[in-house]
Design a protein around this motif. Structure first.
Motif, mmCIF file in Angstrom:
data_model
loop_
_atom_site.group_PDB
_atom_site.id
_atom_site.type_symbol
_atom_site.label_atom_id
_atom_site.label_comp_id
_atom_site.label_asym_id
_atom_site.label_seq_id
_atom_site.Cartn_x
_atom_site.Cartn_y
_atom_site.Cartn_z
ATOM 1 N N ASP A 455 -23.271 169.607 -51.985
ATOM 2 C CA ASP A 455 -24.710 169.764 -51.789
ATOM 3 C C ASP A 455 -25.377 170.476 -52.960
ATOM 4 O O ASP A 455 -26.056 171.481 -52.796
ATOM 5 C CB ASP A 455 -24.998 170.518 -50.479
ATOM 6 N N GLY A 456 -25.184 169.897 -54.143
ATOM 7 C CA GLY A 456 -25.914 170.449 -55.282
ATOM 8 C C GLY A 456 -25.133 170.462 -56.568
ATOM 9 O O GLY A 456 -24.030 169.929 -56.670
ATOM 10 N N GLY A 457 -25.732 171.103 -57.572
ATOM 11 C CA GLY A 457 -25.157 171.136 -58.915
ATOM 12 C C GLY A 457 -24.222 172.296 -59.114
ATOM 13 O O GLY A 457 -24.563 173.287 -59.764
ATOM 14 N N SER A 458 -23.015 172.166 -58.598
ATOM 15 C CA SER A 458 -22.078 173.288 -58.666
ATOM 16 C C SER A 458 -21.620 173.584 -60.082
ATOM 17 O O SER A 458 -21.152 174.695 -60.348
ATOM 18 C CB SER A 458 -20.869 173.016 -57.773
ATOM 19 N N ILE A 459 -21.753 172.643 -61.014
ATOM 20 C CA ILE A 459 -21.328 172.952 -62.378
ATOM 21 C C ILE A 459 -22.131 174.107 -62.960
ATOM 22 O O ILE A 459 -21.628 174.904 -63.760
ATOM 23 C CB ILE A 459 -21.433 171.718 -63.295
ATOM 24 N N PHE A 460 -23.379 174.244 -62.521
ATOM 25 C CA PHE A 460 -24.206 175.317 -63.073
ATOM 26 C C PHE A 460 -23.733 176.697 -62.622
ATOM 27 O O PHE A 460 -24.027 177.695 -63.282
ATOM 28 C CB PHE A 460 -25.672 175.108 -62.676
ATOM 29 N N THR A 461 -23.000 176.749 -61.510
ATOM 30 C CA THR A 461 -22.478 178.051 -61.096
ATOM 31 C C THR A 461 -21.441 178.578 -62.079
ATOM 32 O O THR A 461 -21.199 179.777 -62.142
ATOM 33 C CB THR A 461 -21.835 177.967 -59.696
ATOM 34 N N THR A 462 -20.813 177.691 -62.854
ATOM 35 C CA THR A 462 -19.786 178.104 -63.809
ATOM 36 C C THR A 462 -20.373 178.446 -65.176
ATOM 37 O O THR A 462 -19.653 178.932 -66.049
ATOM 38 C CB THR A 462 -18.726 177.008 -63.981
ATOM 39 N N LEU A 463 -21.669 178.189 -65.376
ATOM 40 C CA LEU A 463 -22.309 178.431 -66.666
ATOM 41 C C LEU A 463 -23.120 179.728 -66.625
ATOM 42 O O LEU A 463 -23.163 180.427 -65.604
ATOM 43 C CB LEU A 463 -23.204 177.242 -67.023
ATOM 44 N N GLU A 464 -23.786 180.021 -67.724
ATOM 45 C CA GLU A 464 -24.505 181.298 -67.825
ATOM 46 C C GLU A 464 -25.556 181.462 -66.734
ATOM 47 O O GLU A 464 -25.744 182.569 -66.201
ATOM 48 C CB GLU A 464 -25.169 181.394 -69.213
ATOM 49 N N GLN A 465 -26.221 180.371 -66.379
ATOM 50 C CA GLN A 465 -27.270 180.473 -65.367
ATOM 51 C C GLN A 465 -26.727 180.721 -63.959
ATOM 52 O O GLN A 465 -27.485 181.001 -63.039
ATOM 53 C CB GLN A 465 -28.158 179.235 -65.376
ATOM 54 N N GLY A 466 -25.406 180.617 -63.805
ATOM 55 C CA GLY A 466 -24.808 180.896 -62.508
ATOM 56 C C GLY A 466 -24.424 182.342 -62.303
ATOM 57 O O GLY A 466 -23.895 182.709 -61.244
ATOM 58 N N ALA A 467 -24.697 183.195 -63.284
ATOM 59 C CA ALA A 467 -24.375 184.623 -63.155
ATOM 60 C C ALA A 467 -25.278 185.282 -62.125
ATOM 61 O O ALA A 467 -26.360 184.783 -61.786
ATOM 62 C CB ALA A 467 -24.514 185.310 -64.510
ATOM 63 N N SER A 468 -24.838 186.418 -61.648
ATOM 64 C CA SER A 468 -25.575 187.111 -60.590
ATOM 65 C C SER A 468 -26.985 187.510 -61.023
ATOM 66 O O SER A 468 -27.877 187.676 -60.187
ATOM 67 C CB SER A 468 -24.795 188.351 -60.145
ATOM 68 N N ASP A 469 -27.225 187.658 -62.330
ATOM 69 C CA ASP A 469 -28.555 188.032 -62.811
ATOM 70 C C ASP A 469 -29.604 186.982 -62.436
ATOM 71 O O ASP A 469 -30.797 187.298 -62.377
ATOM 72 C CB ASP A 469 -28.542 188.192 -64.333
ATOM 73 N N HIS A 470 -29.167 185.753 -62.210
ATOM 74 C CA HIS A 470 -30.104 184.667 -61.921
ATOM 75 C C HIS A 470 -29.994 184.183 -60.478
ATOM 76 O O HIS A 470 -30.402 183.059 -60.162
ATOM 77 C CB HIS A 470 -29.845 183.500 -62.874
ATOM 78 N N ALA A 471 -29.453 185.019 -59.634
ATOM 79 C CA ALA A 471 -29.170 184.595 -58.256
ATOM 80 C C ALA A 471 -30.436 184.178 -57.509
ATOM 81 O O ALA A 471 -30.407 183.241 -56.709
ATOM 82 C CB ALA A 471 -28.458 185.718 -57.507
ATOM 83 N N ARG A 472 -31.550 184.850 -57.748
ATOM 84 C CA ARG A 472 -32.758 184.545 -56.986
ATOM 85 C C ARG A 472 -33.293 183.155 -57.320
ATOM 86 O O ARG A 472 -33.803 182.446 -56.439
ATOM 87 C CB ARG A 472 -33.841 185.597 -57.267
ATOM 88 N N SER A 473 -33.202 182.757 -58.567
ATOM 89 C CA SER A 473 -33.760 181.460 -58.976
ATOM 90 C C SER A 473 -32.757 180.323 -58.906
ATOM 91 O O SER A 473 -33.147 179.151 -58.951
ATOM 92 C CB SER A 473 -34.299 181.556 -60.404
ATOM 93 N N PHE A 474 -31.472 180.653 -58.783
ATOM 94 C CA PHE A 474 -30.441 179.648 -58.993
ATOM 95 C C PHE A 474 -30.564 178.459 -58.059
ATOM 96 O O PHE A 474 -30.567 177.302 -58.510
ATOM 97 C CB PHE A 474 -29.048 180.269 -58.848
ATOM 98 N N GLU A 475 -30.645 178.677 -56.773
ATOM 99 C CA GLU A 475 -30.609 177.564 -55.822
ATOM 100 C C GLU A 475 -31.773 176.594 -56.026
ATOM 101 O O GLU A 475 -31.602 175.380 -55.945
ATOM 102 C CB GLU A 475 -30.611 178.075 -54.392
ATOM 103 N N ARG A 476 -32.938 177.138 -56.341
ATOM 104 C CA ARG A 476 -34.125 176.270 -56.453
ATOM 105 C C ARG A 476 -34.070 175.397 -57.703
ATOM 106 O O ARG A 476 -34.363 174.203 -57.638
ATOM 107 C CB ARG A 476 -35.387 177.142 -56.475
ATOM 108 N N VAL A 477 -33.704 175.963 -58.850
ATOM 109 C CA VAL A 477 -33.861 175.208 -60.097
ATOM 110 C C VAL A 477 -32.545 174.750 -60.717
ATOM 111 O O VAL A 477 -32.554 173.986 -61.686
ATOM 112 C CB VAL A 477 -34.666 176.031 -61.141
ATOM 113 N N PHE A 478 -31.403 175.204 -60.166
ATOM 114 C CA PHE A 478 -30.113 174.738 -60.667
ATOM 115 C C PHE A 478 -29.235 174.164 -59.552
ATOM 116 O O PHE A 478 -28.691 173.071 -59.672
ATOM 117 C CB PHE A 478 -29.357 175.858 -61.397
ATOM 118 N N GLY A 479 -29.082 174.896 -58.480
ATOM 119 C CA GLY A 479 -28.247 174.412 -57.375
ATOM 120 C C GLY A 479 -28.802 173.158 -56.739
ATOM 121 O O GLY A 479 -28.067 172.245 -56.376
#
Length: 541
Positions: A455-479
Motif C-alpha cells: 500500500d504505497g511507495g515503500s522504497i522511499f522509506t529506505t532513502l533519506e526522505q524516510g528518516a524520522s525527521d520527515h515522518a510527518r510529511s512522509f505518508e502524504r507525499v512519499f508513502g
C-alpha cells in the motif's frame, strides 16, 4: 496529398519487407487506412497484430515485444495527444537500445495553425529521443524512409539501436469505398545494410585485482559473462536483471560485500548497464581504479566519468595463484554473509519483500521468463541467492521507471514465446492498470503478475526522505497509500486472482506455470521496511 489507402498499403508492405512481424495498434480515425491494412495482413498471417485502447500501454507493449525479440516493432497511433502518450516508452527504448518504431498518423500539414481537430506539430515531437525520424506524404518515398528508419532502429550501421519515428500524413478519404482492403500489397525492395565487424577484444593483463560488474543485459550476454568470470576466477557483481547471476563467480551479497572489500579492487570490468546500487555507483566513480567498459554500442555507461578504456569486448586473463586467492577471499566472504542474510530474513517478523522475491525466483524453471519491476522488487530480487540455472530476467532499467511494466510483461511474453512471471509493486500495477485489459478479440499470452502490495511507495522509506525527521510529511507525499482493492482490478479485467499471506501460500500459487493472465497478490506491512534495510546493511559491518 496521395491516396491514403495506397500509402498505407505501401507502408505495411515496406515494414514486412524489413522483417517486421509484430505490430501494436491503438485505434483512431486518422490512422484508419493503416489499421485496415494491418488487419488484413494479420488475417492473412503475414504479421501478428495487437490492438490496445491506451496508447501509453500500447507503446510499452511494443517495447516489451522488441526488447525480448530483438526485432523492430512498430506501434501505430492516430494523431494528436495519442502520439504524445508514447513518449515514456520512447524514452525507455532510447536509454535501453530497444528498436521501437513509432508510426503516427497525422493530418495534412496545411491544417496546422488552423485549429483543426486533433492537429498539432508531430514532426520532431520526440526531439533528441529518437535515433532518426521522417515524414511521408505519398507512397513513392515510403520504402526508402522505412528502410532508413529500420536501419537506424536496429543500429546496423550506427551501432546505436533505439526508437525511431515515422510521421504519416493522411488525407481524406481515409477508408476505401468498396469495403475491406483486399487489394494485394505492392512489391517493395528495401536497401540492405551490412554491419561493421566488432574490433578485436582487449586482452587484460594478469596480476591486477579485478571484479566484473554486470548491469542490466540481455540473457545471452549475461550468461556468457557468468561463464567467463567463473573460468577466470574473477568475482562477479551481477545485478538482478544482468542475467549473469549464475555459477560460482556470481556473488549474491555483492552490494553488502563492497562495504569492506571495495578498497582492495584495482580493476573493474563493466558489462551491461549497472544502475541498481549506490555501492556499485561509488566503485564506478573512483579515479584510483582501472575502469574498463565493454559495450557493443556506440555509446557506453560511465556516470562517474571515470572510464579508463571503452572497448567492444575483453578477454580476462587466465587465472594464476594470485587470481585464485583473490577469488577465494570474496567467495568466503559471500558464503559467510549469505548465511547471516538468510538468518536475518528467516527471523524477521512477518513476510518480507526479499522473501517474496526469493520464492518467486526459486519457482522459475530454467526455460521460464521473469520480468521484475523497478523500485523495491528489483532490489529484493538482487538479494536472492544465486541459482545454478536461473530463468531469463527482463526489466526496464533504461530509466528505471515504474510506468508501463504490465504492458511490457505482456510484450515480453509474446516476444519470447514463453510464459512470463512479472514481479511488481502495487504502485507499479496501478501505474499501468489499463495494461491488464486485453480485449476478447485479442490474443492472450501466459503472464502471471505477482503484486507485492504494501500500500504505497515503500522504497522511499529506505532513502533519506524516510528518516524520522520527515515522518510527518512522509505518508502524504512519499508513502502515498492508495487503498485499492487489487482483487477488484483483477476481476474487472477478467484475470484469475489469488491472495497469499505467507511463503507456503506463495509457493503453492506458483507451483504450476502461468496460464492466461493471472494475478497473485502478496500483502506486506511496510512499517518496518526501513529497519530491515538498516539491519541488512549492518551485517556488512
Amino acid at each position: 496529398m496521395a491516396d491514403a489507402a495506397e500509402l498505407a498499403r505501401t507502408l505495411v508492405a515496406s515494414l514486412l519487407a524489413g522483417g517486421v512481424r509484430e505490430v501494436v495498434l491503438a485505434p483512431g480515425s486518422r490512422s484508419a487506412p493503416l489499421a485496415l491494412v494491418l488487419w488484413a495482413a494479420d488475417r492473412d498471417g503475414r504479421l501478428r497484430l495487437h490492438v490496445r485502447v491506451d496508447e501509453r500501454g500500447a507503446g510499452f507493449l511494443a517495447l516489451g515485444l522488441a526488447k525480448a525479440s530483438g526485432r523492430p516493432v512498430p506501434v501505430v497511433t492516430t494523431s494528436g495527444t495519442a502520439v504524445a502518450n508514447l513518449h515514456p516508452a520512447v524514452l525507455e527504448a532510447w536509454h535501453s537500445h530497444v528498436p521501437l518504431v513509432v508510426v503516427s498518423a497525422d493530418r495534412p500539414a496545411a491544417l496546422r495553425w488552423t485549429g483543426a481537430n486533433q492537429t498539432t506539430h508531430q514532426e520532431g515531437l520526440f526531439a533528441t529521443h529518437v535515433r532518426a525520424s521522417a515524414t511521408v506524404t505519398a507512397a513513392g518515398g515510403v520504402p526508402y524512409e522505412v528502410g532508413r528508419l529500420l536501419a537506424a532502429a536496429t543500429g546496423v550501421r550506427s551501432r546505436l539501436p533505439g526508437p525511431v519515428h515515422l510521421d504519416v500524413e493522411l488525407a481524406d478519404p481515409l477508408v476505401p469505398t468498396a469495403g475491406e482492403p483486399d487489394q494485394d500489397l505492392p512489391a517493395v525492395a528495401l536497401t540492405t545494410f551490412a554491419s561493421a565487424p566488432p574490433a578485436d577484444p582487449l586482452v587484460l593483463e594478469p596480476g591486477v585485482r579485478t571484479v566484473v560488474v554486470a548491469g542490466d543485459a540481455p540473457p545471452a550476454l549475461g550468461r556468457a559473462w557468468a561463464e567467463r568470470a567463473a573460468a577466470a576466477s574473477v568475482p562477479l557483481l551481477a545485478e538482478a536483471s544482468s542475467n549473469a547471476r549464475s555459477g560460482p563467480a556470481a556473488l549474491s551479497t555483492y552490494r553488502l560485500l563492497l562495504t569492506g572489500l571495495a578498497a582492495e579492487v584495482e580493476r573493474v570490468v563493466v558489462v551491461g548497464h549497472p544502475t541498481l546500487t549506490r555501492p556499485v555507483s561509488r566503485l564506478l566513480a573512483r579515479t584510483d581504479v582501472e575502469l574498463v567498459v565493454t559495450t557493443p554500442y556506440a555509446d557506453w555507461p560511465d556516470p562517474g566519468r571515470a572510464a579508463t578504456r571503452v572497448v567492444d569486448d575483453v578477454v580476462l586473463a587466465a587465472p594464476g595463484e594470485a587470481e585464485h586467492a583473490w577469488f577465494r577471499g570474496w567467495r568466503a566472504a559471500e558464503d559467510e554473509l549469505r548465511g547471516r542474510v538468510d538468518a536475518l530474513l528467516e527471523g524477521w517478523p512477518g513476510l518480507t519483500g526479499p522473501e517474496v522475491a526469493r520464492t518467486v525466483l526459486e519457482a522459475q524453471r530454467p526455460t521460464d521468463v521473469l520480468l521484475v519491476g523497478s523500485s523495491n522488487p528489483v532490489r529484493d530480487l538482487d538479494l536472492a541467492p544465486v541459482g545454478d540455472r536461473p530463468p531469463a530476467v527482463y526489466a526496464n532499467r533504461g530509466l528505471a521507471g515504474i510506468d508501463g511494466l504490465v504492458s511490457t510483461a505482456v510484450g515480453v511474453a509474446w516476444g519470447t514465446g514463453s510464459p512470463v512471471t512479472a514481479l511488481l509493486g502495487d504502485l507499479t500495477l496501478l501505474h499501468d492498470a489499463s495494461g491488464l485489459v486485453v480485449g476478447p478479440l485479442e490474443p492472450r499470452p501466459d503472464v502471471r503478475f505477482v503484486v507485492v502490495n504494501d500500500d504505497g511507495g515503500s522504497i522511499f522509506t529506505t532513502l533519506e526522505q524516510g528518516a524520522s525527521d520527515h515522518a510527518r510529511s512522509f505518508e502524504r507525499v512519499f508513502g502515498t497509500p492508495q487503498g485499492v482493492r487489487v482483487e477488484g482490478l483483477a476481476h474487472a479485467a477478467g484475470l484469475a486472482y489469488a491472495q497469499v499471506d505467507d511463503v507456503a501460500g506463495l509457493r503453492a500459487a506458483l507451483r504450476r506455470p502461468p496460464s492466461g493472465l493471472e494475478l497473485v497478490e502478496v500483502r506486506l506491512d511496510r512499517t518496518r521496511r526501513r529497519a530491515l534495510d538498516e539491519a541488512l546493511r549492518e551485517l556488512a559491518g
